[in-house]
Design an enzyme around this catalytic site. Structure first.
Site, short mmCIF file in Angstrom:
data_model
loop_
_atom_site.label_atom_id
_atom_site.label_comp_id
_atom_site.label_asym_id
_atom_site.label_seq_id
_atom_site.Cartn_x
_atom_site.Cartn_y
_atom_site.Cartn_z
N ARG A 1 -14.92 13.84 -34.41
CA ARG A 1 -15.65 12.95 -33.50
C ARG A 1 -16.32 13.75 -32.38
O ARG A 1 -17.49 13.56 -32.06
CB ARG A 1 -14.66 11.93 -32.92
CG ARG A 1 -15.25 10.89 -31.98
CD ARG A 1 -14.10 10.06 -31.42
NE ARG A 1 -14.50 8.87 -30.70
CZ ARG A 1 -14.64 8.80 -29.37
NH1 ARG A 1 -14.44 9.88 -28.64
NH2 ARG A 1 -14.97 7.65 -28.79
N GLN B 1 -16.72 1.92 -32.67
CA GLN B 1 -16.53 2.35 -31.27
C GLN B 1 -17.58 3.37 -30.82
O GLN B 1 -17.93 3.43 -29.65
CB GLN B 1 -15.11 2.94 -31.15
CG GLN B 1 -14.60 3.06 -29.73
CD GLN B 1 -13.76 4.31 -29.54
OE1 GLN B 1 -14.15 5.40 -29.97
NE2 GLN B 1 -12.62 4.15 -28.92
N SER C 1 -12.10 4.70 -24.73
CA SER C 1 -12.93 5.53 -25.63
C SER C 1 -12.05 6.50 -26.41
O SER C 1 -11.25 6.08 -27.24
CB SER C 1 -14.02 6.24 -24.82
OG SER C 1 -14.95 6.85 -25.69
N LEU C 2 -12.16 7.80 -26.15
CA LEU C 2 -11.33 8.79 -26.84
C LEU C 2 -9.84 8.46 -26.71
O LEU C 2 -9.05 8.66 -27.65
CB LEU C 2 -11.64 10.17 -26.23
CG LEU C 2 -10.86 11.44 -26.55
CD1 LEU C 2 -9.61 11.64 -25.76
CD2 LEU C 2 -10.61 11.62 -28.03
N HIS D 1 -21.69 5.71 -26.79
CA HIS D 1 -21.50 4.25 -26.87
C HIS D 1 -22.83 3.50 -26.76
O HIS D 1 -22.95 2.52 -26.03
CB HIS D 1 -20.51 3.77 -25.79
CG HIS D 1 -19.15 4.37 -25.95
ND1 HIS D 1 -18.31 4.04 -27.00
CD2 HIS D 1 -18.49 5.32 -25.23
CE1 HIS D 1 -17.20 4.75 -26.89
NE2 HIS D 1 -17.28 5.53 -25.83
N GLN E 1 -12.80 10.82 -21.93
CA GLN E 1 -13.63 11.88 -21.38
C GLN E 1 -13.99 11.63 -19.93
O GLN E 1 -14.32 10.51 -19.55
CB GLN E 1 -14.92 11.99 -22.21
CG GLN E 1 -15.34 13.42 -22.44
CD GLN E 1 -16.32 13.56 -23.59
OE1 GLN E 1 -16.22 12.86 -24.59
NE2 GLN E 1 -17.25 14.47 -23.48
#
Length: 285
Positions: free
Chosen positions: A112, A241, A87-88, A193, A9
């Site tokens: 998610r 995560q 991340s993603l 996060h 992102q």
């Protein structure tokens, strides 16, 4: 050796994906069927200005990253030695490594994105110029332990995450701290996060446990551990995560420690390319 890295992102831009949607019509149609809207229209035209919203950003990036990977394999005729994603982007790394097929990965990412978009009232900011220990000290000295360190992007670029009011409170403190080059509030709806994502993590756990995963054909470096995924822990890593920091610096350093390593960013933009260069430059600090 070469590692393909997939962005997360923040890398989304209107127009991303370009001709890929027409080149991979079958996957594009499959994505639109799963999502219930035209992924091509969202990425290329963004008529409702949805691309910046988490529940749309995450599926859009997953699809563009995945199609970019397909194109890269088509062009080179070979797979990379390692994969990693920020991340993603880790979902695309797992897709590339064969943990799940394109559609399964998209269903996971869609859920998610939905869950993370519900976490409102949070904020994130990038602090540039201090290392993790220095940032932790500033937070402690100013009684801001309600803020978590979320992304270790490079040795001197760390993202903090917490309630929006706390992030706002932290801004003048960091801007007045010696060594801080910049304090950049990020355009996110939630404190990703961090401890504030526990509810999303709980709901995602219930969702992901109904999925089965396949054997990995390429080593995937985990955001949570900065080491290769253990096959038995795919679901657990993706669950963790959500609330754990992204250990990007340690992931890249680990890959660099394996020998002569090249990195290629697969997906829109050059955010990770810049971070990798910075990590290499700051490696001695």
């Amino acid at each position: 050796m070469i590692t393909y890295v997939f962005p997360g992102q923040g890398s989304q831009t209107k127009g991303m994906g370009g001709t890929l949607f027409d080149e991979f019509k079958e996957l594009t149609t499959q994505a639109s069927d799963i999502l219930g809207y035209s992924i091509k229209e969202l990425c290329l035209e963004d008529p409702q200005a949805n691309l910046g919203q988490t529940q749309y950003t995450q599926p859009a990036l997953y699809v563009v990253n995945a199609l970019s990977y397909q194109k890269k394999i088509q062009e080179t005729g070979k797979k990379p030695d390692f994969v990693a994603g920020h991340s993603l982007g880790e979902y695309d790394a797992l897709f590339a490594a064969g943990a799940f097929d394109f559609g399964t990965g998209l269903k996971l990412v869609q859920k998610r994105g939905e869950l993370m978009s519900r976490a409102t009232g949070g904020g994130m900011a990038a602090v540039i110029g201090l290392n993790a220990e220095q940032i932790a000290n500033v937070l402690k000295q100013n009684n801001l332990q309600s803020i978590d360190l979320a992304n270790f992007n490079s040795p001197a670029q760390i993202v903090i995450s917490g309630l929006r009011e706390d992030i706002n409170k932290a801004q003048p403190i960091f801007e007045g701290t010696q060594g801080v080059q910049m304090f950049i509030p990020l355009k996110t709806s939630g404190a990703f996060h961090s401890r504030y994502m526990e509810e999303a993590k709980r709901e995602f756990t219930a969702f992901i446990n109904s999925f089965a995963f396949s054997r990995l054909t390429i080593p995937v470096i985990s955001n949570v551990h900065a080491r290769p995924y253990q096959e038995s822990e795919i679901a657990q890593n993706l669950i963790e995560q959500i609330t754990h920091p992204v250990k990007w610096t340690d992931s890249i350093r680990y890959l660099m420690s394996l020998g002569d390593m090249e990195f290629a960013e697969v997906g829109p933009g050059k955010v990770l390319t810049g971070l990798v260069q910075r990590i290499k430059r700051e490696a001695g600090q």
